[in-house]
Enzyme design. Structure first.
Site, short mmCIF file in Angstrom:
data_model
loop_
_atom_site.label_atom_id
_atom_site.label_comp_id
_atom_site.label_asym_id
_atom_site.label_seq_id
_atom_site.Cartn_x
_atom_site.Cartn_y
_atom_site.Cartn_z
CG ASP A 50 -1.93 1.16 1.14
OD1 ASP A 50 -2.71 1.21 0.17
OD2 ASP A 50 -1.93 2.01 2.05
CD GLU A 70 -1.98 6.23 2.77
OE1 GLU A 70 -2.62 7.11 2.17
OE2 GLU A 70 -2.48 5.17 3.15
CG HIS A 125 -1.70 10.67 4.14
ND1 HIS A 125 -1.03 11.77 4.60
CD2 HIS A 125 -1.71 10.77 2.77
CE1 HIS A 125 -0.62 12.51 3.58
NE2 HIS A 125 -1.04 11.93 2.46
CG HIS A 152 -6.47 5.89 4.45
ND1 HIS A 152 -6.77 5.57 3.14
CD2 HIS A 152 -7.66 5.97 5.09
CE1 HIS A 152 -8.09 5.47 3.00
NE2 HIS A 152 -8.65 5.72 4.18
CG ASP A 176 -4.43 1.37 5.14
OD1 ASP A 176 -4.80 1.29 6.33
OD2 ASP A 176 -4.68 2.34 4.41
#
Length: 234
Positions: free
Chosen positions: A7, A9, A57, A150, A155
């Site tokens: 994942d 960001e 985030h 997030h 995640d």
């Protein structure tokens, strides 16, 4: 089979508009079992974080200002993922950002076929339902109470659990051999506690009539001597 759940960001929603990565999180799976090996880095994007992304985030420009550049961690990241399948929720988004960063460094892109898109899998299995990571956690009873914002590593850890459910569930009876350090010993203990199947006190009555048996035998005989079904070993 080695897989990497991944994942990211970012500073915004579009790599094509020059937005950059601010965090990468990866979790290694071996035969669908987490190994404990992870890759996690915050990154200095060398640009401002959009207000909308910050809301998602919580990674501020100040926090990211002293973090390494993607160029500083690219070799370690590529070595960690190798050629393993990349399990990603909405893969096009993360792959787009990763490949934009690699392009800036003159590196080859990660091939699209390396990605396994769990969002696409979920949409096929649960058409018309909500298939966000939070929604899938609720569906499968996975605790995501720590996910107030997030975060790439958190995640990835949640997505690893979701992925195992999407591909068939966390069944302790599968793939236990040679995995004592990854839950195999516990799984074998659970198997040993299953009740033993007792023979039926009275056998079931035949479900085929004699006429049906004769018809089937004639059908098999029509295949000729070389047919597998006519072998005495079968």
């Amino acid at each position: 089979m080695r897989e990497i759940v991944l994942d990211t960001e970012t500073t915004g929603i579009s790599a094509a508009d020059g937005h950059r990565l601010v965090e990468i999180g990866c979790v290694e799976l071996d035969n669908h079992v987490p190994t404990g090996r992870v890759f996690h880095e915050y990154l200095n994007p060398q640009r401002e974080v959009d207000a909308g992304a910050l809301e998602v985030h919580g990674l501020s420009n100040e926090f990211l200002s002293d973090k390494p550049l993607f160029a500083d961690i690219a070799d370690r990241f590529l070595e960690f993922v190798g050629d393993a399948p990349l399990v990603i929720h909405n893969a096009a988004f993360d792959m787009g950002f990763l490949n934009a960063e690699l392009k800036r460094l003159g590196r080859p892109p990660l091939p699209d076929e390396q990605a396994i898109d769990t969002l696409a899998i979920a949409r096929r299995k649960f058409a018309g339902a909500q298939n966000s990571l939070d929604a899938l956690c609720r569906r499968f009873g996975i605790d995501n109470s720590n996910r107030t914002k997030h975060g790439a590593l958190l995640d990835s850890e949640l997505l690893a659990e979701v992925y195992l459910e999407l591909v068939g569930g966390r069944q302790f009876g599968l793939g236990l051999a040679g995995q004592k350090d990854a839950g195999g010993e516990a799984g074998m203990h659970m198997l040993s506690r299953l009740p033993k199947r007792e023979p039926r006190p009275k056998p079931l009555s035949p479900r085929l009539s004699e006429t049906e048996r004769e018809s089937h035998a004639a059908f098999v005989a029509s295949f000729g001597a070389p047919a597998l079904w006519t072998s005495s070993k079968n």
